[in-house]
Design a protein around this motif. Structure first.
Motif, short mmCIF file in Angstrom:
data_model
loop_
_atom_site.label_atom_id
_atom_site.label_comp_id
_atom_site.label_asym_id
_atom_site.label_seq_id
_atom_site.Cartn_x
_atom_site.Cartn_y
_atom_site.Cartn_z
N PRO A 139 -35.95 31.67 22.98
CA PRO A 139 -35.98 31.80 24.44
C PRO A 139 -34.67 31.30 25.07
CG PRO A 139 -37.36 29.98 23.75
CD PRO A 139 -36.94 30.70 22.50
N ALA A 140 -34.05 32.15 25.87
CA ALA A 140 -32.75 31.84 26.45
C ALA A 140 -32.84 30.60 27.35
CB ALA A 140 -32.24 33.03 27.26
N TYR A 141 -31.87 29.72 27.19
CA TYR A 141 -31.72 28.47 27.95
C TYR A 141 -32.81 27.45 27.64
CZ TYR A 141 -28.28 31.30 30.34
OH TYR A 141 -27.22 32.12 30.60
N ILE A 142 -33.69 27.76 26.68
CA ILE A 142 -34.66 26.76 26.22
C ILE A 142 -34.20 26.24 24.85
CG2 ILE A 142 -37.08 26.27 25.69
CD1 ILE A 142 -36.58 27.01 28.65
N THR A 143 -34.07 27.13 23.87
CA THR A 143 -33.63 26.70 22.54
C THR A 143 -32.25 27.23 22.18
OG1 THR A 143 -34.75 28.57 21.51
CG2 THR A 143 -35.98 26.51 21.66
N GLN A 144 -31.66 28.05 23.02
CA GLN A 144 -30.32 28.57 22.76
C GLN A 144 -29.75 29.14 24.04
OE1 GLN A 144 -31.61 32.44 20.44
NE2 GLN A 144 -29.72 32.88 21.53
N CYS A 145 -28.42 29.24 24.07
CA CYS A 145 -27.80 30.05 25.11
C CYS A 145 -27.81 31.49 24.61
CB CYS A 145 -26.38 29.57 25.37
SG CYS A 145 -26.40 27.90 26.07
N PRO A 146 -27.83 32.47 25.53
CA PRO A 146 -27.97 33.85 25.08
C PRO A 146 -26.74 34.36 24.34
CG PRO A 146 -27.67 33.75 27.46
CD PRO A 146 -27.82 32.34 26.99
N ILE A 147 -26.94 35.44 23.58
CA ILE A 147 -25.86 36.10 22.85
C ILE A 147 -25.10 36.97 23.86
CG2 ILE A 147 -25.30 37.61 20.90
CD1 ILE A 147 -28.26 36.98 19.93
N GLN A 148 -23.84 36.63 24.07
CA GLN A 148 -23.04 37.35 25.06
C GLN A 148 -22.72 38.76 24.56
OE1 GLN A 148 -21.95 35.50 27.95
NE2 GLN A 148 -23.20 33.84 27.14
N THR A 149 -22.38 39.64 25.50
CA THR A 149 -21.94 40.99 25.15
C THR A 149 -20.74 40.90 24.20
OG1 THR A 149 -22.62 41.75 27.33
CG2 THR A 149 -21.12 43.17 26.12
N GLY A 150 -20.82 41.66 23.09
CA GLY A 150 -19.73 41.66 22.12
C GLY A 150 -19.84 40.57 21.07
N SER A 151 -20.89 39.75 21.14
CA SER A 151 -21.06 38.65 20.17
C SER A 151 -22.27 38.89 19.28
CB SER A 151 -21.22 37.32 20.90
OG SER A 151 -20.05 37.03 21.63
#
Length: 562
Positions: A101-113
């Motif tokens: 879950p974004a901003y709970i257990t990780q930062c999101p995967i950015q475009t191009g990553s």
């Protein structure tokens, strides 16, 4: 003369060696998958539009693993949106970094990553699923996850001839992200979906159905296992197959005491495995999904259909429609859920916590906060214990693990600030909620009882709640206000259903129990995406235990930055 004695002893030795090899437990495999997040034009209901997909597929690919496997999923983001993937129902022991879950257990995967989700499947088998866990992207980014039992371990029910995945979902004509933003800006519920779907297809009750109808061929007398998943954003769904009974054998990847039903109810996030016997007159029979609607807000009440087709029957034969419960049939919903029981066999016991270390009581409600730019000067909100959750700017697990100050507080109240008649007459005054990133800290290995109480703030409503990182036992449920003096005496502590997502009944309550033996930060939220966006969520910070195998694992090197 040949030495037959030594020959036979050599053969016997070889046979013993082969038997020894077969008697050894199978070595766990490593399963690898590549998920390319990409935008693709998809057509439904005579209407094409670009949607976010995994590997260009809607729904996305099924992940097949076996209990005990290690799984590596490399997610490469080629879309314009940030992305994260949640493996719904997987316990992720000590490994919240793979929960998603974004901003709970990780930062999101950015475009191009890219990011590799690396996790073990331990002590679980059955039907789970995966989905995007950011914004409303799970409207199109979702798929099934099938965990087969360990090699040589049979199902605790008759072996089916074949199995089929039934993914229930929704379709919007418009851009789902734009629709969500419009709702937030207006302060009102956004536009509802335009169709429900079975395996991404709405079926013959909608226009341009020829290519967009799911059909399943069956043979007379054979038994089939359906792995049913509700991937819809905002709707609990009834499901039935015309003239065919279903035997429920598993929910949320936990075996159940089998029972037969003509229709089932499945909330967003839940899975249900059923056995269906092809024992009717050979023909074509509709399977159908339609929402359970118990609220005054507008909902997409259209019926999605697929076809159960007996072998050798031509497509010209008109299918029969099933009888589904009425859309507002709360009595059926309550009675159906009461039938669910854990299998509780010697091999698959229900280890229900008997002693409770921590009692929590959370009220679930809607509210209204001032919003000068919104249509009515107010914005609809949702809250637990009158707190609307504010999403942080970095992952809560990172902040907890690295002891970053100022990201969240651990003072989420164990009970509501004000006691009132929760399910009495509708309350339409003083609907303001407080806002904050407030979490509940839980001691490692303590047993927790959480009572979720629906309220009549604006309206009563059914809420499916999902707890990450854990299964829990649903020890009690009821209509009206929970009575701490009388209701616990009625709990089922022998074979209650064990699951990861549970419906809090309309104008009622649900009591769950779990043992906090998985350290980390674990999200608790309503699985109606609309309510999650309005703030109906919080998280538990489960502290590390004293042992070296009771602490959070270090973060992976490729964890996405914020």
């Amino acid at each position: 003369m040949a030495n037959w004695g030594s020959f036979f002893s050599g053969v016997a030795f070889l046979l013993l060696g082969v038997l020894w090899l077969f008697s050894q437990p199978a070595v766990a495999a490593t399963k690898q998958y590549q998920f390319d997040i990409q935008v693709k034009n998809i057509s439904r209901l005579c209407h094409a539009k670009p949607i976010v997909t995994v590997n260009g597929r809607f729904p996305g690919p099924t992940i097949y693993v076996r209990e005990g496997d290690r799984v590596l999923v490399n997610v490469s983001n080629h879309a314009q949106y940030n992305m994260s993937i949640h493996w719904h129902g997987l316990k992720q022991f000590r490994n919240g970094w793979a929960d998603g879950p974004a901003y709970i257990t990780q930062c999101p995967i950015q475009t191009g990553s890219s990011y590799v989700y690396d996790f073990n499947v331990t002590g679980q088998r059955g039907t789970l699923w995966w989905h995007a866990h950011i914004l409303w992207l799970r409207a199109t980014v979702y798929g099934a996850m099938v965990i087969m039992p360990k090699q040589g371990t049979p199902f605790p029910f008759p072996q089916p001839h074949r199995e089929e995945i039934i993914l229930l979902g929704e379709w919007w004509h418009g851009d789902v992200e734009k629709i969500e933003k419009e709702g937030i800006n207006l302060g009102l519920p956004p536009n509802m979906s335009d169709a429900h779907t079975i395996n991404g297809k709405p079926g013959p009750l909608f226009p341009c159905y020829e290519k967009h109808t799911f059909a399943m061929e069956v043979e007379q007398g054979k038994t089939y296992l359906l792995r049913i998943i509700n991937g819809a954003l905002n709707d609990e769904l009834f499901f039935a197959i015309a003239n065919h009974n279903m035997t429920v054998v598993e929910i949320d990847a936990v075996y159940t005491k089998p029972f037969t039903t003509q229709a089932l109810l499945i909330a967003p996030g839940q899975t249900t495995n059923v056995l269906v016997k092809a024992n009717q007159m050979p023909g074509r029979y509709f399977m159908a999904a339609r929402p359970f609607i118990d609220i005054p807000f507008p909902e997409d009440n259209k019926t999605a259909t697929g076809i159960l087709q007996y072998k050798g029957i031509p497509n010209t034969v008109l299918p029969t429609l099933p009888t589904l419960p009425a859309p507002n049939n709360s009595a059926f919903a309550f009675a159906y859920n009461k039938k669910l029981r854990s299998l509780n066999s010697q091999k698959y016991p229900a280890n229900v916590p008997r002693k409770v270390d921590r009692n929590l009581f959370f009220t679930v409600g809607l509210g209204k906060n001032p919003c000068p730019t919104c249509v009515n000067g107010t914005q609809i909100t949702a809250s637990l214990n009158n707190i609307s959750f504010v999403m942080p700017k970095i992952g809560l697990l990172q902040a907890h693990y690295s002891n970053v100050k100022g990201v969240f507080r651990t003072d989420f109240p164990d009970k509501p600030p004000i006691v009132f008649n929760y399910t009495g007459a509708p309350l339409t005054a003083n609907l303001g909620t407080t806002q904050g990133t407030r979490l509940s800290k839980i001691a490692f290995n303590s047993t927790v009882e959480l009572v979720l109480q629906d309220t009549n703030l604006l309206t009563v409503e059914s809420h499916p709640f999902h707890l990450h990182g854990y299964n829990f036992f649903v020890v009690g449920t009821g209509i009206g206000n929970f009575d701490p003096a009388k209701d616990p005496a009625k709990y089922n502590l022998v074979d209650p259903p064990e699951r990861n997502t549970v419906g809090v009944p309309t104008g009622g309550w649900t009591a769950i129990r779990f043992q906090a033996n998985n350290p980390g930060v674990w999200f608790l939220h309503c699985h109606l995406e609309l309510h999650t966006g309005w703030g109906l969520k919080t998280a538990f910070v489960v502290e590390d235990g004293p042992g070296s195998d009771q602490t959070i694992l270090p973060p992976p090197k490729d964890l996405p930055p914020c």
